[in-house]
Enzyme design. Structure first.
Site, PDB file in Angstrom:
ATOM      1  N   HIS A 135       0.816  -1.223   0.000  1.00 23.86           N
ATOM      2  CA  HIS A 135       0.000   0.000   0.000  1.00 23.86           C
ATOM      3  C   HIS A 135       0.850   1.275   0.000  1.00 23.86           C
ATOM      4  O   HIS A 135       0.362   2.349  -0.300  1.00 23.86           O
ATOM      5  CB  HIS A 135      -0.975   0.002   1.191  1.00 23.86           C
ATOM      6  N   ASP A 165       0.022  -7.650   1.569  1.00 21.07           N
ATOM      7  CA  ASP A 165       0.460  -6.253   1.653  1.00 21.07           C
ATOM      8  C   ASP A 165       1.980  -6.139   1.623  1.00 21.07           C
ATOM      9  O   ASP A 165       2.592  -5.404   2.396  1.00 21.07           O
ATOM     10  CB  ASP A 165      -0.100  -5.588   2.912  1.00 21.07           C
ATOM     11  N   SER A 243       4.777   2.752   7.867  1.00 17.39           N
ATOM     12  CA  SER A 243       4.395   1.588   7.072  1.00 17.39           C
ATOM     13  C   SER A 243       5.569   1.070   6.262  1.00 17.39           C
ATOM     14  O   SER A 243       6.266   1.828   5.587  1.00 17.39           O
ATOM     15  CB  SER A 243       3.247   1.946   6.129  1.00 17.39           C
TER      16      SER A 243
END
Length: 404
Positions: A135, A165, A243
């Site tokens: 993402h 992911d 992230s």
């Protein structure tokens, strides 16, 4: 009379004297707080022969047992926990990269407005492969990776796996500037274990936070209506920009990749999530080799959720399930005449379709659970799919094929 009175006084005096002597000799004195309680001496066993370990012989106390390990390092003045924090950071911070992305999005009047994003990543090898979240780079038209040296490089996407992911990038950087991160083992993690997160929250490069593992085996929704399994829950602070960054143990080994937080505001609330490194070790080699993840497939394309299980709707033509004899919906074609014309009508017959209830003896109550059980296998392996057929449970061995 006087003689008797004198004898009584003498007897009383003798009794009082005896009582005083008894108190001083027979009754122990009460110990005060400063007086030690005397105990009988501890008897040692005989000395063992020369050359054998002697449990009674102890080394003299020298203070901090780790002090010698840090002599000359400048860490002697820090507490043991502080030393661990410092050493983890010094070992791993050069392996953490800052990822910035740029994309265009359409606004009113068909204008394209540039959109920028930021994230973190870890150096995997000297060839320039970088690990991050899917993402972080999804939809990006330009990706740049900044190393610990401050140098920035254009990155290309080698491969990605949306259900987990996970994405792998590659940069063309000098090998001497690339410091690969050490991979750990997430199968032995424990709740309460100290962990460290390093990333670039709000663009602040290589920021470290610390906490503990607060839970294990969480589930998170991912792309394509799938669910990521065995997720690590932590209380180390994560924010936007973390992230894709590493989650580390006290030895500076990668045990997970930080991927999400639980928050209603988008800021840290003390609940973060990381993808376990064992998942990463399974996915990344395939992404580097082929750019995608090859998963086992049963050749069942569509199912209908019922109270009794997953009713097979559509099978891949000549796929593993069809070859194994599993049954889906049947399409029945009928011709009807209307005046001078003949029309072909089709209807779906669900009555003979198998209903999946388990895979390898484990219940499969949702499509995601069924796929997860199938994907425990490698293509070419056999899975036992239990179906409800004509009111009876039937075990059907299926040799799995390859899918994405």
């Amino acid at each position: 009379m006087k003689r008797q009175f004198a004898l009584c006084l003498l007897a009383a005096a003798l009794g009082a004297g005896a009582a005083w002597v008894y108190q001083q000799t027979a009754v122990p004195r009460r110990l005060t707080a400063q007086e030690p309680l005397l105990r009988p001496p501890l008897v040692r066993p005989a000395e063992p022969p020369p050359g054998t370990p002697n449990p009674w012989r102890q080394a003299p106390w020298t203070g901090d047992p780790l002090a010698g390990a840090f002599a000359g390092s400048g860490l002697e003045e820090f507490a043991p926990e502080e030393r661990t924090n410092i050493l983890v950071y010094e070992k791993t911070n050069r392996s953490v990269v800052h990822i910035t992305t740029r994309a265009s999005q359409r606004e009113l009047l068909f204008l394209e407005v540039p959109a920028e994003g930021t994230g973190s990543g870890s150096v995997l090898d000297k060839q320039g492969h970088i690990l991050t979240n899917f993402h972080v780079v999804e939809g990006a038209q330009q990706i740049r990776v900044t190393l610990h040296t401050g140098d920035s490089y254009e990155a290309v996407v080698v491969g990605y796996d949306p259900p987990n992911d996970t994405a792998v990038l590659r940069i063309d950087a000098p090998a001497e500037d690339l410091v690969p991160i050490e991979l750990g083992d997430s199968s032995r993690l424990r709740v309460g274990q100290i962990v460290y997160a390093i990333g670039n929250p709000f663009g602040l490069e290589r920021t470290m936070t610390t906490g503990i593992i607060s839970s294990l085996n969480r589930s998170l929704p991912s792309r394509g209506h799938r669910t990521m399994k065995s997720i690590i829950q932590i209380d180390a602070a994560l924010n936007r920009g973390n992230s894709g960054g590493p989650l580390l143990d006290t030895r500076g080994r990668l045990i997970g990749m930080n991927t999400a937080i639980a928050s209603s505001t988008g800021e840290n609330t003390g609940v973060g999530f990381a993808i376990p490194v064992d998942t990463i070790k399974r996915v990344v080699p395939q992404l580097i080799a082929t750019g995608k993840v090859v998963r086992a497939s049963a050749g069942i394309l569509r199912v209908a959720l019922t109270e009794r299980g997953l009713q097979i709707a559509t099978l891949e033509p000549d796929g593993p399930a069809e070859r194994a004899g599993l049954r889906g919906f049947r399409v029945i074609r009928e011709q009807r005449r209307r005046g001078p014309f003949i029309y072909e009508e089709r209807r779906i017959d669900r009555s003979q379709a198998d209903i999946i209830v388990a895979v390898d003896g484990e219940k499969a109550t949702t499509p995601d659970a069924f796929l997860s059980l199938i994907e425990r296998h490698m293509p070419g392996e056999q899975a036992i799919i239990t179906v409800l057929r004509n009111g009876k449970l039937v075990d059907v061995p299926v040799t799995l094929g390859a899918g994405e």
